[in-house]
Design a protein around this motif. Structure first.
Motif, PDB file in Angstrom:
ATOM      1  N   LEU A  73       0.830  -1.212   0.000  1.00 18.06           N
ATOM      2  CA  LEU A  73       0.000   0.000   0.000  1.00 18.06           C
ATOM      3  C   LEU A  73       0.861   1.257   0.000  1.00 18.06           C
ATOM      4  CD1 LEU A  73      -3.017  -0.717   2.381  1.00 18.06           C
ATOM      5  CD2 LEU A  73      -3.007  -0.503  -0.096  1.00 18.06           C
ATOM      6  N   LEU A  74       1.944   1.238   0.751  1.00 19.69           N
ATOM      7  CA  LEU A  74       2.849   2.388   0.753  1.00 19.69           C
ATOM      8  C   LEU A  74       3.468   2.588  -0.618  1.00 19.69           C
ATOM      9  CD1 LEU A  74       4.696   1.820   4.161  1.00 19.69           C
ATOM     10  CD2 LEU A  74       2.897   3.471   3.690  1.00 19.69           C
ATOM     11  N   GLN A  75       3.762   1.507  -1.308  1.00 21.67           N
ATOM     12  CA  GLN A  75       4.376   1.607  -2.628  1.00 21.67           C
ATOM     13  C   GLN A  75       3.412   2.122  -3.687  1.00 21.67           C
ATOM     14  OE1 GLN A  75       5.682  -2.462  -2.846  1.00 21.67           O
ATOM     15  NE2 GLN A  75       7.758  -1.983  -2.147  1.00 21.67           N
ATOM     16  N   LEU A  76       2.103   1.901  -3.493  1.00 18.88           N
ATOM     17  CA  LEU A  76       1.107   2.350  -4.462  1.00 18.88           C
ATOM     18  C   LEU A  76       0.538   3.726  -4.142  1.00 18.88           C
ATOM     19  CD1 LEU A  76      -1.018  -0.854  -5.206  1.00 18.88           C
ATOM     20  CD2 LEU A  76       0.765   0.176  -6.608  1.00 18.88           C
ATOM     21  N   SER A  77       0.785   4.215  -2.961  1.00 21.65           N
ATOM     22  CA  SER A  77       0.167   5.478  -2.555  1.00 21.65           C
ATOM     23  C   SER A  77       0.722   6.656  -3.349  1.00 21.65           C
ATOM     24  CB  SER A  77       0.389   5.717  -1.063  1.00 21.65           C
ATOM     25  OG  SER A  77      -0.172   6.944  -0.664  1.00 21.65           O
TER      26      SER A  77
END
Length: 297
Positions: free
Chosen positions: A183-187
């Protein structure tokens, strides 16, 4: 800013997109999961039915084994289902619940390891005070404290991570279970403050509980050295060897996975490390306790 959105479901990529590979993975991981559950059930059953295994050490071991069953089941059940049906979509509430369950119970595992280390320390280093220090009420309070501390650390961060806006709907998450890193990588927004909070929480849980374990075993080793008989030293160390082996396996994989300043690492490599941490390492724990413990054998 216009490309940011709040998604209602996610796509979990898994370990492979090939059908025949997924069938092989399903067969292998099903056996691993079954052996993990059976091993922990055996430890729990033995500690309940055998009157020789009614000490506080086996009370904590019983709780630890039950926690291991639940902790392993959280990612594995959903992953095995997706391998069998090839349905990779998971709704936002399901993602949140799996993420919360995984990190809540994972955090609780490390607190349990710390109190089990302390429980090894007391009978060896302070044998005359063991019954007073580690009575039934204290043991219950320690286990309850593990769950309360874990919830207070995990729930706010999990809620913040799940609500992060991502760049466009239905972006695939390159993982095989619900984790914070994808999720952090897609935010699309700056996640430095959340990454910093996650790192602080990881430092509190991992090095914090490891410090308790190191201090406990440091005192144990110093005490064992002064035991005059070789048989006495061997007996004292045999009660700790299994737990110490689990500590090495658990902390080496977890620290390597979660203690780092940036969480936007190589996704495929993260999946391999995560597989070792939440699948392979869990398989060996109950059998290590059984094979290294004379009373259990």
């Amino acid at each position: 800013m216009k490309n940011q959105t709040i998604v209602v479901e996610f796509i979990i990529v898994g370990l492979s997109n090939k059908h025949h590979v997924n069938i092989i993975l399903f067969a292998v991981l099903s056996v691993v999961f079954l052996l993990t559950v059976i091993g922990n059930i055996i430890v729990v059953t033995l500690s309940l039915v055998d009157h020789h295994l009614q000490s506080t050490m086996y009370f904590f071991l019983r709780n630890f084994s039950l926690l291991e069953i639940s902790f392993t089941s959280v990612p594995m059940q959903r992953f095995l289902y997706s391998l069998l049906t090839e349905r990779k979509f998971i709704p936002l509430p399901g993602y949140f619940l799996q993420l919360l369950g995984f990190f809540l119970q994972g955090t609780c595992v490390f607190f349990h390891v710390a109190i089990m280390s302390f429980d090894r320390y007391v009978p060896i280093c302070r044998p005359l005070s063991y019954g007073t220090i580690m009575n039934g009420r204290v043991c219950f309070q320690l286990v309850l404290g593990c769950w309360v501390m874990s919830f207070l650390l995990v729930f706010p961060l999990t809620f913040m991570v799940v609500l992060l806006p991502v760049c466009g709907p239905n972006k695939p998450l390159n993982h095989f279970y619900c984790d914070t890193v994808p999720l952090l990588q897609l935010s699309c927004v700056d996640t430095e403050h959340i990454e910093a909070m996650l790192l602080v929480a990881a430092v509190v849980v991992l090095p914090g509980t490891l410090t308790v374990t190191i201090i406990s075993y440091g005192c144990i080793i110093c005490t064992i050295i002064w035991i005059p008989s070789t048989r006495g030293r061997k007996k004292a160390f045999s009660t700790c060897s299994a737990h110490l082996t689990v500590v090495v396996i658990l902390y080496s994989s977890a620290i390597f996975r979660y203690i780092r300043p940036g969480q936007r690492g190589t996704q495929d490599f993260d999946k391999v490390v995560s597989l070792v941490f939440c699948v392979v390492a869990q398989l060996f724990k109950p059998y290590i306790y059984a094979l290294h413990n004379e009373q259990v054998k």
